[in-house]
Design a protein around this motif. Structure first.
Motif, mmCIF file in Angstrom:
data_model
loop_
_atom_site.group_PDB
_atom_site.id
_atom_site.type_symbol
_atom_site.label_atom_id
_atom_site.label_comp_id
_atom_site.label_asym_id
_atom_site.label_seq_id
_atom_site.Cartn_x
_atom_site.Cartn_y
_atom_site.Cartn_z
ATOM 1 N N ILE A 1 0.189 -54.586 74.526
ATOM 2 C CA ILE A 1 -0.216 -53.223 74.898
ATOM 3 C C ILE A 1 -0.967 -53.236 76.226
ATOM 4 O O ILE A 1 -0.687 -52.447 77.128
ATOM 5 N N VAL A 2 -1.931 -54.152 76.339
ATOM 6 C CA VAL A 2 -2.727 -54.239 77.565
ATOM 7 C C VAL A 2 -1.852 -54.663 78.740
ATOM 8 O O VAL A 2 -2.008 -54.160 79.856
ATOM 9 N N ASP A 3 -0.898 -55.552 78.504
ATOM 10 C CA ASP A 3 0.011 -55.989 79.566
ATOM 11 C C ASP A 3 0.819 -54.810 80.100
ATOM 12 O O ASP A 3 0.977 -54.646 81.315
ATOM 13 N N THR A 4 1.328 -53.994 79.176
ATOM 14 C CA THR A 4 2.094 -52.820 79.590
ATOM 15 C C THR A 4 1.220 -51.877 80.418
ATOM 16 O O THR A 4 1.636 -51.380 81.471
ATOM 17 N N ALA A 5 0.001 -51.629 79.925
ATOM 18 C CA ALA A 5 -0.920 -50.746 80.655
ATOM 19 C C ALA A 5 -1.259 -51.331 82.021
ATOM 20 O O ALA A 5 -1.323 -50.605 83.023
ATOM 21 N N SER A 6 -1.460 -52.648 82.081
ATOM 22 C CA SER A 6 -1.797 -53.303 83.348
ATOM 23 C C SER A 6 -0.674 -53.160 84.367
ATOM 24 O O SER A 6 -0.926 -52.970 85.563
ATOM 25 N N LYS A 7 0.558 -53.271 83.894
ATOM 26 C CA LYS A 7 1.702 -53.122 84.802
ATOM 27 C C LYS A 7 1.739 -51.713 85.397
ATOM 28 O O LYS A 7 1.979 -51.543 86.587
ATOM 29 N N HIS A 8 1.467 -50.720 84.556
ATOM 30 C CA HIS A 8 1.449 -49.341 85.042
ATOM 31 C C HIS A 8 0.305 -49.138 86.030
ATOM 32 O O HIS A 8 0.471 -48.465 87.056
ATOM 33 N N MET A 9 -0.847 -49.726 85.716
ATOM 34 C CA MET A 9 -2.000 -49.598 86.605
ATOM 35 C C MET A 9 -1.738 -50.308 87.935
ATOM 36 O O MET A 9 -2.148 -49.824 88.991
ATOM 37 N N ALA A 10 -1.038 -51.433 87.886
ATOM 38 C CA ALA A 10 -0.728 -52.174 89.113
ATOM 39 C C ALA A 10 0.184 -51.351 90.012
ATOM 40 O O ALA A 10 0.043 -51.382 91.247
ATOM 41 N N LEU A 11 1.091 -50.608 89.393
ATOM 42 C CA LEU A 11 1.988 -49.753 90.178
ATOM 43 C C LEU A 11 1.194 -48.674 90.911
ATOM 44 O O LEU A 11 1.608 -48.193 91.964
ATOM 45 N N GLU A 12 0.066 -48.293 90.337
ATOM 46 C CA GLU A 12 -0.791 -47.275 90.952
ATOM 47 C C GLU A 12 -1.932 -47.908 91.736
ATOM 48 O O GLU A 12 -2.892 -47.238 92.085
ATOM 49 N N ASP A 13 -1.821 -49.217 91.943
ATOM 50 C CA ASP A 13 -2.837 -49.970 92.689
ATOM 51 C C ASP A 13 -4.225 -49.845 92.044
ATOM 52 O O ASP A 13 -5.233 -49.680 92.732
#
Length: 155
Positions: A112-124
């Protein structure tokens, strides 16, 4: 704690007690039937007579135990013929029930955290690794307590 939680804890206690008593027990290389029969000094014919079957059937049962093809009913009948009691258990491979739950909770939380982190990384807006680890542990604790309906399904 809810009634469901109390009942679940009682079941966990049963499994954990069995795991603690059986922690070092492993099936002997020759299987339990042959090992116990030999320990008692019984021949295959002795066991067959006590069971009311042929010697070949006892041999077949002993071989089937080694390949995993024996039934629980056959194990029980053979054990009783030797004056023993057949016991089986399913216990955690290592540790206790809580360890299994915690491992699954960590696995789900990490996904779950990995998925959220990927989305956050896309938004810098990516979090540092130590914050990610903290979030995984926090979420894992929550998941282990709540155990949602999809808890045992892989993410």
């Amino acid at each position: 704690m809810s009634v469901k939680g109390i009942v679940q804890q009682q079941y966990r206690n049963i499994v954990d007690a069995a795991a603690a008593s059986l922690a070092g027990v492993k099936a002997p290389p020759e299987g339990w039937l042959r090992t116990v029969r030999t320990a008692l000094g019984m021949s295959g014919a002795d066991v067959a007579k006590a069971m009311g079957v042929t010697r070949a059937r006892v041999t077949t049962a002993e071989r089937a135990e080694l390949t995993g093809g024996i039934t629980l009913k056959s194990m029980q009948a053979t054990a009783e013929a030797m004056g023993c009691r057949f016991v089986y258990a399913i216990i955690p491979a290592s540790g206790d029930v809580e360890d299994l739950i915690a491992a699954q909770a960590r696995k789900k939380a990490a996904a779950i955290v990995d998925t959220a982190s990927k989305h956050m990384a896309l938004e810098d807006q990516q979090l540092p690794d130590d914050k990610i680890a903290q979030q995984v542990e926090r979420l894992a604790r929550e998941l282990a307590l709540e155990m949602p309906p999809n808890f045992w399904r892989d993410p």
